[in-house]
Design a protein around this motif. Structure first.
Motif, PDB file in Angstrom:
ATOM      1  N   LEU A 258      -9.678 113.913  92.450  1.00  0.00           N
ATOM      2  CA  LEU A 258      -8.274 114.125  92.777  1.00  0.00           C
ATOM      3  C   LEU A 258      -8.085 115.422  93.563  1.00  0.00           C
ATOM      4  O   LEU A 258      -7.345 115.467  94.550  1.00  0.00           O
ATOM      5  CB  LEU A 258      -7.439 114.143  91.490  1.00  0.00           C
ATOM      6  CG  LEU A 258      -5.942 113.914  91.639  1.00  0.00           C
ATOM      7  CD1 LEU A 258      -5.636 112.610  92.366  1.00  0.00           C
ATOM      8  CD2 LEU A 258      -5.272 113.922  90.280  1.00  0.00           C
ATOM      9  N   PHE A 259      -8.789 116.471  93.162  1.00  0.00           N
ATOM     10  CA  PHE A 259      -8.712 117.756  93.851  1.00  0.00           C
ATOM     11  C   PHE A 259      -9.125 117.611  95.319  1.00  0.00           C
ATOM     12  O   PHE A 259      -8.446 118.136  96.214  1.00  0.00           O
ATOM     13  CB  PHE A 259      -9.612 118.778  93.142  1.00  0.00           C
ATOM     14  CG  PHE A 259      -9.528 120.151  93.716  1.00  0.00           C
ATOM     15  CD1 PHE A 259      -8.490 121.003  93.351  1.00  0.00           C
ATOM     16  CD2 PHE A 259     -10.471 120.614  94.615  1.00  0.00           C
ATOM     17  CE1 PHE A 259      -8.400 122.291  93.884  1.00  0.00           C
ATOM     18  CE2 PHE A 259     -10.385 121.890  95.156  1.00  0.00           C
ATOM     19  CZ  PHE A 259      -9.348 122.726  94.792  1.00  0.00           C
ATOM     20  N   CYS A 260     -10.196 116.887  95.564  1.00  0.00           N
ATOM     21  CA  CYS A 260     -10.693 116.707  96.937  1.00  0.00           C
ATOM     22  C   CYS A 260      -9.748 115.869  97.786  1.00  0.00           C
ATOM     23  O   CYS A 260      -9.741 116.000  99.008  1.00  0.00           O
ATOM     24  CB  CYS A 260     -12.086 116.076  96.923  1.00  0.00           C
ATOM     25  SG  CYS A 260     -13.381 117.210  96.388  1.00  0.00           S
TER      26      CYS A 260
ATOM     27  N   ILE B 104     -10.262 105.409 103.409  1.00  0.00           N
ATOM     28  CA  ILE B 104      -9.779 106.780 103.362  1.00  0.00           C
ATOM     29  C   ILE B 104      -8.578 106.823 102.414  1.00  0.00           C
ATOM     30  O   ILE B 104      -7.658 106.012 102.533  1.00  0.00           O
ATOM     31  CB  ILE B 104      -9.333 107.275 104.763  1.00  0.00           C
ATOM     32  CG1 ILE B 104     -10.430 107.039 105.811  1.00  0.00           C
ATOM     33  CG2 ILE B 104      -8.892 108.735 104.711  1.00  0.00           C
ATOM     34  CD1 ILE B 104     -11.676 107.850 105.643  1.00  0.00           C
ATOM     35  N   TYR B 105      -8.585 107.789 101.487  1.00  0.00           N
ATOM     36  CA  TYR B 105      -7.514 107.946 100.510  1.00  0.00           C
ATOM     37  C   TYR B 105      -6.887 109.325 100.623  1.00  0.00           C
ATOM     38  O   TYR B 105      -7.482 110.242 101.182  1.00  0.00           O
ATOM     39  CB  TYR B 105      -8.060 107.794  99.076  1.00  0.00           C
ATOM     40  CG  TYR B 105      -8.600 106.432  98.766  1.00  0.00           C
ATOM     41  CD1 TYR B 105      -7.761 105.423  98.308  1.00  0.00           C
ATOM     42  CD2 TYR B 105      -9.951 106.151  98.910  1.00  0.00           C
ATOM     43  CE1 TYR B 105      -8.256 104.160  98.006  1.00  0.00           C
ATOM     44  CE2 TYR B 105     -10.454 104.893  98.612  1.00  0.00           C
ATOM     45  CZ  TYR B 105      -9.601 103.906  98.161  1.00  0.00           C
ATOM     46  OH  TYR B 105     -10.096 102.661  97.868  1.00  0.00           O
ATOM     47  N   HIS B 106      -5.694 109.453 100.026  1.00  0.00           N
ATOM     48  CA  HIS B 106      -4.996 110.740  99.962  1.00  0.00           C
ATOM     49  C   HIS B 106      -4.208 110.793  98.661  1.00  0.00           C
ATOM     50  O   HIS B 106      -3.735 109.759  98.179  1.00  0.00           O
ATOM     51  CB  HIS B 106      -4.063 110.896 101.172  1.00  0.00           C
ATOM     52  CG  HIS B 106      -3.576 112.290 101.361  1.00  0.00           C
ATOM     53  ND1 HIS B 106      -2.364 112.721 100.902  1.00  0.00           N
ATOM     54  CD2 HIS B 106      -4.152 113.361 101.960  1.00  0.00           C
ATOM     55  CE1 HIS B 106      -2.204 113.991 101.210  1.00  0.00           C
ATOM     56  NE2 HIS B 106      -3.273 114.412 101.862  1.00  0.00           N
ATOM     57  N   ILE B 107      -4.053 111.967  98.114  1.00  0.00           N
ATOM     58  CA  ILE B 107      -3.300 112.158  96.876  1.00  0.00           C
ATOM     59  C   ILE B 107      -1.815 111.830  97.107  1.00  0.00           C
ATOM     60  O   ILE B 107      -1.296 112.069  98.197  1.00  0.00           O
ATOM     61  CB  ILE B 107      -3.503 113.606  96.351  1.00  0.00           C
ATOM     62  CG1 ILE B 107      -3.030 113.753  94.905  1.00  0.00           C
ATOM     63  CG2 ILE B 107      -2.825 114.607  97.269  1.00  0.00           C
ATOM     64  CD1 ILE B 107      -3.442 115.079  94.275  1.00  0.00           C
ATOM     65  N   THR B 108      -1.151 111.295  96.099  1.00  0.00           N
ATOM     66  CA  THR B 108       0.290 111.004  96.158  1.00  0.00           C
ATOM     67  C   THR B 108       1.054 112.120  95.443  1.00  0.00           C
ATOM     68  O   THR B 108       0.446 113.008  94.828  1.00  0.00           O
ATOM     69  CB  THR B 108       0.607 109.672  95.460  1.00  0.00           C
ATOM     70  OG1 THR B 108       0.254 109.792  94.071  1.00  0.00           O
ATOM     71  CG2 THR B 108      -0.134 108.500  96.097  1.00  0.00           C
TER      72      THR B 108
ATOM     73  N   ILE C  28      -3.366 108.123  93.856  1.00  0.00           N
ATOM     74  CA  ILE C  28      -3.859 108.218  95.232  1.00  0.00           C
ATOM     75  C   ILE C  28      -3.396 106.973  95.980  1.00  0.00           C
ATOM     76  O   ILE C  28      -3.025 105.972  95.361  1.00  0.00           O
ATOM     77  CB  ILE C  28      -5.397 108.351  95.310  1.00  0.00           C
ATOM     78  CG1 ILE C  28      -6.095 107.096  94.766  1.00  0.00           C
ATOM     79  CG2 ILE C  28      -5.871 109.616  94.606  1.00  0.00           C
ATOM     80  CD1 ILE C  28      -7.601 107.058  95.005  1.00  0.00           C
ATOM     81  N   ALA C  29      -3.433 107.064  97.299  1.00  0.00           N
ATOM     82  CA  ALA C  29      -3.047 105.921  98.127  1.00  0.00           C
ATOM     83  C   ALA C  29      -4.079 105.715  99.227  1.00  0.00           C
ATOM     84  O   ALA C  29      -4.613 106.686  99.776  1.00  0.00           O
ATOM     85  CB  ALA C  29      -1.672 106.165  98.739  1.00  0.00           C
TER      86      ALA C  29
END
Length: 106
Positions: free
Chosen positions: A22-24, A77-81, A66-67
């Motif tokens: 999650l941090f990354c 590729i993901y990113h935190i929500t 994440i999304a």
């Protein structure tokens, strides 16, 4: 999305690997990229297996932490929500409290 009791129960406190994943994802990344970043950040002390990585990414995506952003060269590729940020902030405060309390004498 709000921080429900279910989210708290499932994700808090976080596992070390869950925390690093999650941090990354505060910056867009894929599973392999996260694995390499965590290995570098922890001087190879934390190594995330592909099974753990992809199981955790799937769980976090279903939970709304994440999304999925896009696919690049067959890598997701993901990113935190916003919800993921709330969970990460709570966990960071918990870790800081543990560290601070471990430094206090008597």
């Amino acid at each position: 999305m709000e921080l429900t009791d279910k989210i708290r129960r499932v994700y808090l406190p976080m596992t070390e690997t869950g925390f690093y994943i999650l941090f990354c994802l505060q910056q867009e990344n894929n599973g392999y990229g996260i694995t390499q970043k965590v290995k570098e950040m922890t001087d190879s002390q934390v190594l995330i297996s592909p099974g753990t990585m992809y199981g955790t990414l799937s769980k976090m995506e279903k939970g709304g932490l994440i999304a999925f952003v896009r696919e690049e060269e067959k890598r997701k590729i993901y990113h935190i929500t916003d919800l993921g940020r709330k969970v990460l902030d709570i966990e960071l405060k918990r870790i800081e409290r543990l560290y601070r309390n471990s430094r206090e004498e008597g």
